[in-house]
Design a protein around this motif. Structure first.
Motif, short mmCIF file in Angstrom:
data_model
loop_
_atom_site.label_atom_id
_atom_site.label_comp_id
_atom_site.label_asym_id
_atom_site.label_seq_id
_atom_site.Cartn_x
_atom_site.Cartn_y
_atom_site.Cartn_z
N GLU A 43 6.62 7.83 -1.12
CA GLU A 43 7.14 6.99 -2.21
C GLU A 43 6.25 5.75 -2.39
O GLU A 43 5.94 5.35 -3.51
CB GLU A 43 8.59 6.58 -1.94
N LEU A 44 5.82 5.16 -1.29
CA LEU A 44 4.93 3.99 -1.38
C LEU A 44 3.60 4.37 -2.03
O LEU A 44 3.06 3.59 -2.83
CB LEU A 44 4.67 3.42 0.02
N ALA A 45 3.07 5.53 -1.71
CA ALA A 45 1.82 5.99 -2.31
C ALA A 45 1.99 6.20 -3.81
O ALA A 45 1.07 5.96 -4.59
CB ALA A 45 1.34 7.28 -1.65
N ARG A 46 3.19 6.61 -4.22
CA ARG A 46 3.47 6.76 -5.64
C ARG A 46 3.55 5.39 -6.32
O ARG A 46 3.05 5.20 -7.42
CB ARG A 46 4.78 7.52 -5.84
N ILE A 47 4.17 4.43 -5.65
CA ILE A 47 4.32 3.08 -6.20
C ILE A 47 2.97 2.37 -6.29
O ILE A 47 2.64 1.76 -7.31
CB ILE A 47 5.29 2.24 -5.32
N ASP A 48 2.19 2.41 -5.21
CA ASP A 48 0.91 1.70 -5.17
C ASP A 48 -0.21 2.70 -4.93
O ASP A 48 -0.51 3.05 -3.80
CB ASP A 48 0.93 0.65 -4.06
N LYS A 49 -0.81 3.13 -6.00
CA LYS A 49 -1.87 4.14 -5.93
C LYS A 49 -3.21 3.56 -5.49
O LYS A 49 -4.18 4.27 -5.37
CB LYS A 49 -2.02 4.83 -7.28
N THR A 50 -3.26 2.24 -5.24
CA THR A 50 -4.53 1.59 -4.90
C THR A 50 -4.62 1.19 -3.43
O THR A 50 -5.59 0.55 -3.04
CB THR A 50 -4.74 0.34 -5.77
N SER A 51 -3.65 1.54 -2.62
CA SER A 51 -3.62 1.10 -1.23
C SER A 51 -4.12 2.19 -0.28
O SER A 51 -3.39 3.14 0.02
CB SER A 51 -2.20 0.70 -0.82
N PRO A 52 -5.34 2.04 0.24
CA PRO A 52 -5.81 3.03 1.22
C PRO A 52 -4.98 3.01 2.50
O PRO A 52 -4.83 4.03 3.16
CB PRO A 52 -7.26 2.63 1.48
N GLU A 53 -4.41 1.85 2.83
CA GLU A 53 -3.61 1.73 4.05
C GLU A 53 -2.39 2.64 4.02
O GLU A 53 -2.04 3.26 5.02
CB GLU A 53 -3.21 0.28 4.28
N VAL A 54 -1.73 2.73 2.86
CA VAL A 54 -0.55 3.59 2.74
C VAL A 54 -0.94 5.05 2.96
O VAL A 54 -0.29 5.77 3.71
CB VAL A 54 0.13 3.41 1.36
N HIS A 55 -2.02 5.48 2.33
CA HIS A 55 -2.47 6.87 2.48
C HIS A 55 -2.91 7.16 3.91
O HIS A 55 -2.65 8.24 4.45
CB HIS A 55 -3.59 7.18 1.49
N ALA A 56 -3.58 6.20 4.54
CA ALA A 56 -4.03 6.38 5.93
C ALA A 56 -2.83 6.47 6.87
O ALA A 56 -2.81 7.30 7.78
CB ALA A 56 -4.96 5.24 6.34
N GLU A 57 -1.83 5.64 6.64
CA GLU A 57 -0.61 5.68 7.45
C GLU A 57 0.13 7.00 7.23
O GLU A 57 0.66 7.59 8.18
CB GLU A 57 0.29 4.50 7.11
N LEU A 58 0.16 7.46 6.00
CA LEU A 58 0.78 8.75 5.69
C LEU A 58 0.04 9.87 6.43
O LEU A 58 0.67 10.74 7.04
CB LEU A 58 0.77 8.99 4.18
N ALA A 59 -1.28 9.82 6.42
CA ALA A 59 -2.07 10.85 7.13
C ALA A 59 -1.76 10.84 8.62
O ALA A 59 -1.53 11.90 9.22
CB ALA A 59 -3.57 10.61 6.90
N ALA A 60 -1.74 9.66 9.22
CA ALA A 60 -1.46 9.57 10.66
C ALA A 60 -0.06 10.08 10.99
O ALA A 60 0.14 10.75 12.01
CB ALA A 60 -1.62 8.12 11.11
N THR A 61 0.90 9.80 10.12
CA THR A 61 2.27 10.26 10.36
C THR A 61 2.38 11.77 10.18
O THR A 61 3.07 12.45 10.95
CB THR A 61 3.25 9.52 9.43
#
Length: 146
Positions: A43-61
């Motif tokens: 959901e955060l990745a959908r909200i903020d499409k410009t944050s590499p940190e969100v995508h990296a955290e999603l990948a790690a999880t």
């Protein structure tokens, strides 16, 4: 109860819901509720499409849930936003290793890129070296089998 937090933030504007969702996702992850954390991070990745940190955290999880294909996609999304994002590069290497020895060269490449990143920490270098060593052993065994 934790699942309701997604609904609690649904009515808020995107900017207002980011921080509470991030904190909830990290709380869930800390206590092993990985699937719920993934839902919040998605959901955060959908909200903020410009944050590499969100995508990296999603990948790690996603790696914790043993979902290497989805983790690879999330890491690549982070790298599309920041090509030197160390956590994303290390998650990508880990995902490649989870996919099998055929992907060992890609894992080696990702660890090499992570080691060259300007913001890499000593702990991340150590993790990268360990992932690279595993990948090289895997690659050697694969080559011997051919």
């Amino acid at each position: 109860l934790l699942q309701l937090s997604l609904l609690d933030h649904a009515h808020l504007p995107a900017e207002a819901s980011f921080q509470p969702l991030w904190e909830t996702a990290m709380f869930m992850k800390r206590f092993g509720a990985y699937q719920l954390a993934v839902e919040h991070l998605t959901e955060l990745a959908r909200i903020d499409k410009t944050s590499p940190e969100v995508h990296a955290e999603l990948a790690a999880t996603l790696l914790l849930l043993r979902q290497p294909h989805a983790a690879r996609a999330a890491a690549q999304a982070a790298l599309g936003l920041d090509a030197t994002h160390v956590r994303a590069l290390l998650s990508l290497a880990h995902a490649h290793l989870m996919e099998g020895c055929h992907a060992a060269p890609q894992a080696v490449s990702a660890t090499h890129e992570a080691s060259k990143a300007p913001q890499v920490s000593e702990d991340q270098l150590d993790l990268g070296r360990a992932l690279k060593a595993i990948a090289l052993v895997c690659q050697h065994r694969r080559d011997e089998a051919l």
